[in-house]
Each structure stands twice: as C-alpha cells, then as structure tokens.
Design a protein around this motif. Structure first.
Motif, PDB file in Angstrom:
ATOM      1  N   LEU A  30     -34.748  -5.513 113.207  1.00 31.92           N
ATOM      2  CA  LEU A  30     -35.526  -5.676 114.428  1.00 31.92           C
ATOM      3  C   LEU A  30     -35.178  -4.613 115.459  1.00 31.92           C
ATOM      4  CD1 LEU A  30     -36.366  -8.427 113.192  1.00 31.92           C
ATOM      5  CD2 LEU A  30     -36.157  -9.384 115.494  1.00 31.92           C
ATOM      6  N   LEU A  31     -33.890  -4.374 115.663  1.00 36.55           N
ATOM      7  CA  LEU A  31     -33.488  -3.397 116.668  1.00 36.55           C
ATOM      8  C   LEU A  31     -33.860  -1.980 116.249  1.00 36.55           C
ATOM      9  CD1 LEU A  31     -30.024  -4.764 117.828  1.00 36.55           C
ATOM     10  CD2 LEU A  31     -32.268  -5.060 118.880  1.00 36.55           C
ATOM     11  N   LYS A  32     -33.898  -1.731 114.948  1.00 35.74           N
ATOM     12  CA  LYS A  32     -34.314  -0.420 114.462  1.00 35.74           C
ATOM     13  C   LYS A  32     -35.799  -0.183 114.741  1.00 35.74           C
ATOM     14  CE  LYS A  32     -34.644   2.360 110.240  1.00 35.74           C
ATOM     15  NZ  LYS A  32     -34.388   2.379 108.775  1.00 35.74           N
ATOM     16  N   ASP A  33     -36.607  -1.223 114.588  1.00 35.99           N
ATOM     17  CA  ASP A  33     -38.062  -1.099 114.770  1.00 35.99           C
ATOM     18  C   ASP A  33     -38.516  -1.304 116.212  1.00 35.99           C
ATOM     19  OD1 ASP A  33     -38.165  -0.732 112.047  1.00 35.99           O
ATOM     20  OD2 ASP A  33     -38.743  -2.805 111.601  1.00 35.99           O
ATOM     21  N   TYR A  34     -37.652  -1.884 117.033  1.00 36.37           N
ATOM     22  CA  TYR A  34     -38.058  -2.276 118.382  1.00 36.37           C
ATOM     23  C   TYR A  34     -38.134  -1.070 119.312  1.00 36.37           C
ATOM     24  CZ  TYR A  34     -37.869  -4.749 122.900  1.00 36.37           C
ATOM     25  OH  TYR A  34     -38.141  -5.223 124.169  1.00 36.37           O
ATOM     26  N   GLU A  35     -39.256  -0.898 119.971  1.00 37.33           N
ATOM     27  CA  GLU A  35     -39.424   0.148 120.969  1.00 37.33           C
ATOM     28  C   GLU A  35     -39.352  -0.504 122.347  1.00 37.33           C
ATOM     29  OE1 GLU A  35     -42.915   2.458 120.327  1.00 37.33           O
ATOM     30  OE2 GLU A  35     -42.425   2.921 118.231  1.00 37.33           O
ATOM     31  N   ARG A  36     -38.204  -0.382 122.951  1.00 37.43           N
ATOM     32  CA  ARG A  36     -37.979  -1.070 124.229  1.00 37.43           C
ATOM     33  C   ARG A  36     -38.728  -0.353 125.341  1.00 37.43           C
ATOM     34  NH1 ARG A  36     -32.236  -2.288 127.402  1.00 37.43           N
ATOM     35  NH2 ARG A  36     -32.906  -4.333 128.255  1.00 37.43           N
ATOM     36  N   PRO A  37     -39.520  -1.088 126.119  1.00 35.40           N
ATOM     37  CA  PRO A  37     -40.224  -0.453 127.246  1.00 35.40           C
ATOM     38  C   PRO A  37     -39.237   0.086 128.271  1.00 35.40           C
ATOM     39  CG  PRO A  37     -41.096  -2.658 126.784  1.00 35.40           C
ATOM     40  CD  PRO A  37     -39.825  -2.533 126.008  1.00 35.40           C
ATOM     41  N   GLU A  38     -39.654   1.116 128.958  1.00 30.65           N
ATOM     42  CA  GLU A  38     -38.826   1.627 130.040  1.00 30.65           C
ATOM     43  C   GLU A  38     -38.731   0.594 131.155  1.00 30.65           C
ATOM     44  OE1 GLU A  38     -39.999   5.396 131.510  1.00 30.65           O
ATOM     45  OE2 GLU A  38     -40.007   6.364 129.534  1.00 30.65           O
ATOM     46  N   LYS A  39     -37.591   0.584 131.800  1.00 28.53           N
ATOM     47  CA  LYS A  39     -37.370  -0.364 132.891  1.00 28.53           C
ATOM     48  C   LYS A  39     -38.182   0.046 134.112  1.00 28.53           C
ATOM     49  CE  LYS A  39     -35.143  -3.879 134.755  1.00 28.53           C
ATOM     50  NZ  LYS A  39     -35.194  -5.261 134.228  1.00 28.53           N
ATOM     51  N   LYS A  40     -38.951  -0.900 134.630  1.00 30.42           N
ATOM     52  CA  LYS A  40     -39.695  -0.645 135.859  1.00 30.42           C
ATOM     53  C   LYS A  40     -39.896  -1.968 136.578  1.00 30.42           C
ATOM     54  CE  LYS A  40     -44.134  -0.756 133.399  1.00 30.42           C
ATOM     55  NZ  LYS A  40     -45.385  -0.009 133.101  1.00 30.42           N
ATOM     56  N   ILE A  41     -39.901  -1.901 137.854  1.00 27.04           N
ATOM     57  CA  ILE A  41     -40.086  -3.105 138.650  1.00 27.04           C
ATOM     58  C   ILE A  41     -41.535  -3.136 139.119  1.00 27.04           C
ATOM     59  CG2 ILE A  41     -39.306  -4.461 140.606  1.00 27.04           C
ATOM     60  CD1 ILE A  41     -37.229  -4.003 138.384  1.00 27.04           C
ATOM     61  N   LYS A  42     -42.306  -3.995 138.511  1.00 29.10           N
ATOM     62  CA  LYS A  42     -43.716  -4.091 138.843  1.00 29.10           C
ATOM     63  C   LYS A  42     -43.923  -5.091 139.970  1.00 29.10           C
ATOM     64  CE  LYS A  42     -48.210  -5.317 136.879  1.00 29.10           C
ATOM     65  NZ  LYS A  42     -48.956  -5.724 135.659  1.00 29.10           N
ATOM     66  N   GLU A  43     -44.635  -4.660 140.980  1.00 25.84           N
ATOM     67  CA  GLU A  43     -44.969  -5.580 142.063  1.00 25.84           C
ATOM     68  C   GLU A  43     -46.018  -6.572 141.579  1.00 25.84           C
ATOM     69  OE1 GLU A  43     -45.957  -3.978 145.836  1.00 25.84           O
ATOM     70  OE2 GLU A  43     -44.344  -2.492 145.826  1.00 25.84           O
ATOM     71  N   ILE A  44     -45.847  -7.810 141.973  1.00 22.06           N
ATOM     72  CA  ILE A  44     -46.766  -8.866 141.573  1.00 22.06           C
ATOM     73  C   ILE A  44     -47.955  -8.885 142.520  1.00 22.06           C
ATOM     74  CG2 ILE A  44     -47.055 -11.322 141.166  1.00 22.06           C
ATOM     75  CD1 ILE A  44     -45.273  -9.886 139.160  1.00 22.06           C
TER      76      ILE A  44
END
Length: 337
Positions: free
Chosen positions: A179-193
């Motif tokens: 799973l960790l090999k295939d997982y593409e983690r999104p970049e960290k960003k703080i989205k305003e709601i």
C-alpha cells in the motif's frame, strides 16, 4: 443455431437461472451484464449489494449467520443510483425478500444523485423488448468468451462457479508494504472551508440519500435493511487530512447527517466500523486506500449479525465525537516513518 445456444446457456441469466450441469462463470467486470438477471431469476430471500466494498462477502456466510438464502450483486465503480435501481427490481421481482445488506459508501456522499459509472449500459439485457435481444443472442464476445468456454468446460465436467467465486485480494495484493509503495500522498495544504461549497455538498448528499437510499427503505417497511459504512483505511483519512483538518471534519459532518437520516427508519439497522481503530489503522487489512481483504468482509458480517458496532439514536453522537477526536488528532506522518 448460435442464438438458440445462447438462449439455452444464457450466461448472463437474461432468460433464466443457471441450468444444473452447465458450467457458469462469475467475473467481476461483468457485473452490469449479470446482476439484473441474478435479481430477476435466482431464488433468494436476502440481497447483499453495494460497491466493490461488498465484493468479498460470501453468500454462504450470510446464509449461515442470518438464516436466509441470499444472492450478492456488487457493482464496481458505481455510485448509489445503479445500485438502488437494481435493488428496487429485486424487491419488485421477489415478494419474499426480507433482508437487504447494503454498503453505503462515504466516498459517494457528494456525487450527483443521477451519476452513473459507465457511459453506456447493455439496455437490451434490462428491458422486456425481445427485438433488441439480438444484441445478446448474436453477440460475438458472448459466443467466443462465454458460450464456447462454457460448452467446453461442461463437456469436461467442470463444476460451475458460484456467487462466492469472484472477489479480489490475496496475500500478494494486500499489506502495508504494498500500500505504501503504491500510495501517492497528496501535498499538504490547508484548504479554507467555503460555506457555499459546504452547502452544495450537503445538497448533493440530501438528494442522493432521498433518491437512492431512503425511498426504497420507506417503500418497503416489512424488509429489514442492514446498512453499513465501509471502513476505509487510515490512508483515506490521510488524504482528507492533507487538505486540512477542516476538510476532514466536514466529511465527518456529512457522515453525521447521513446517519441521522438513515436512523429515522424503524426497519434500518445501521453499522459503522470507523471507530474500530485497530482495523482501520492496520494496513495489512487492505488492498488499497479503501478496499479491504476478504477476512474483513467476513468480520463485518459477524459483527452485524451480533449487533456489534451498531449505531442507534442513543449512541451515534458518542460515535461521532469518538471518530472526530481520533482522526483530527492522529499522527498521520508516523505512518510513513
């Protein structure tokens, strides 16, 4: 002659249930071809349905745990609409139907109520128009890929598959390392709601629930609906968290609304396993970010039959508080250390 053989064998069950002594194959990617025939022509008093999150449920285990004779009609890559349309047909075609086990995926909460997962469907298998059955009876792919193999294996005495034959997973396809090999983690960003966006999401959810989940429950008060929220892995929650805690919290708010709506009905028993943190955080249970392996499906059935992890009007707010505290404070970075 070809059309006659297709009619007799009927690999997609358009005309009848499987014939004894004939080889039949159930393949995951033929769900939209076979499921309509299954609910129209098989003998059953219980249905298991939902997205691919229900694909590893075993009807034999459902029958033993719930005392029923069940069929499973899972849909790969579909939202609520197609699943619900087939469920309505099952309820119309089978008056003795008394139990429905259905996965209600959080992932589809904010999809359009009329969204369908495919650009086109084999309508000739769904309708009562005999004229367009030529698309089935004289279908080259059906003849080459279904009829001829069925005739060969029948002649060889190969027993037919059953509904429990298909599925996915296996020891080479699951586990934290994969799973960790295939997982593409999104970049960290703080989205305003955005309040307008949030309102739009709740509108999507309300329409989806009303049209594709709740109406069939209201129309069939004598049928018991076991509904469950499939337990996606901690990586699914990580994707939300990478967009900001506000995004994650909003997803839980949507879930709370869905829970409150589903609990309005006396013939619903509702379950969620997101508070089973041992399950969700153990990536060895999963095939990918959301799909779990067959052992988890088996455990889910056992939990539901025993009434474990059931949500009620009395306890659901405690459940919401518990998962909010856990998933908004979890150390997601530690997963990748």
């Amino acid at each position: 002659m070809i059309g006659g053989i297709t009619f007799v064998i009927d690999p997609f069950f358009h005309y009848h249930a499987p014939l004894n002594g004939v080889y039949y194959s159930y393949q995951n990617d033929n769900d939209v071809y076979m499921n309509d025939g299954i609910v129209k022509h098989f003998a059953y008093d219980a249905v298991v349905t939902g997205t691919s999150m229900t694909l590893n449920f075993k009807t034999a285990e459902v029958d033993e745990l719930f005392g029923v004779n069940s069929v499973r009609v899972s849909f790969l890559g579909e939202g609520f609409k197609v699943i619900n349309d087939t469920l309505k047909i099952a309820l119309q075609e089978t008056p003795e139907l008394k139990l429905v086990i259905r996965g209600v995926d959080d992932a589809w909460f904010i999809s359009d109520a009329n969204w369908e997962g495919r650009d086109s469907y084999p309508e000739y298998l769904y309708d009562d128009n005999l004229l367009n059955d030529v698309n089935y009876l004289l279908n080259k792919d059906v003849v080459l890929n279904r009829i001829i193999p069925a005739l060969i294996k029948t002649a060889q005495g190969v027993p037919a598959d059953d509904l429990d034959h298909n599925g996915f997973g296996g020891e080479n396809l699951v586990g934290k390392e994969k799973l960790l090999k295939d997982y593409e983690r999104p970049e960290k960003k703080i989205k305003e709601i955005d309040p307008a966006e949030t309102q739009e999401y709740f509108t999507y959810l309300e329409k989806n629930l009303d049209q594709n989940v709740l109406q069939v429950i209201e129309d069939n008060p004598d049928v018991t609906f076991y509904l469950f929220l499939p337990p996606y892995s901690i990586l699914w929650w990580d994707q939300l968290n990478q967009n900001g805690v506000g995004v994650l919290k909003r997803r839980i708010d949507l879930e709370q609304y869905a829970i409150e709506r589903m609990l309005e009905y006396d013939n619903v028993r509702l379950f969620s396993f997101f508070n089973n943190f041992e399950l969700v955080c153990n990536l060895d249970n999963y095939v990918d970010v959301s799909h779990y392996q067959g052992e988890v499906n088996s455990q889910i059935l056992q939990w539901m039959a025993a009434g474990e992890y059931e949500l009620t009007k009395e306890n659901y707010l405690d459940y919401i508080e518990t998962i909010t505290d856990f998933y908004t404070s979890y150390d997601y970075d530690a997963i990748f250390e």
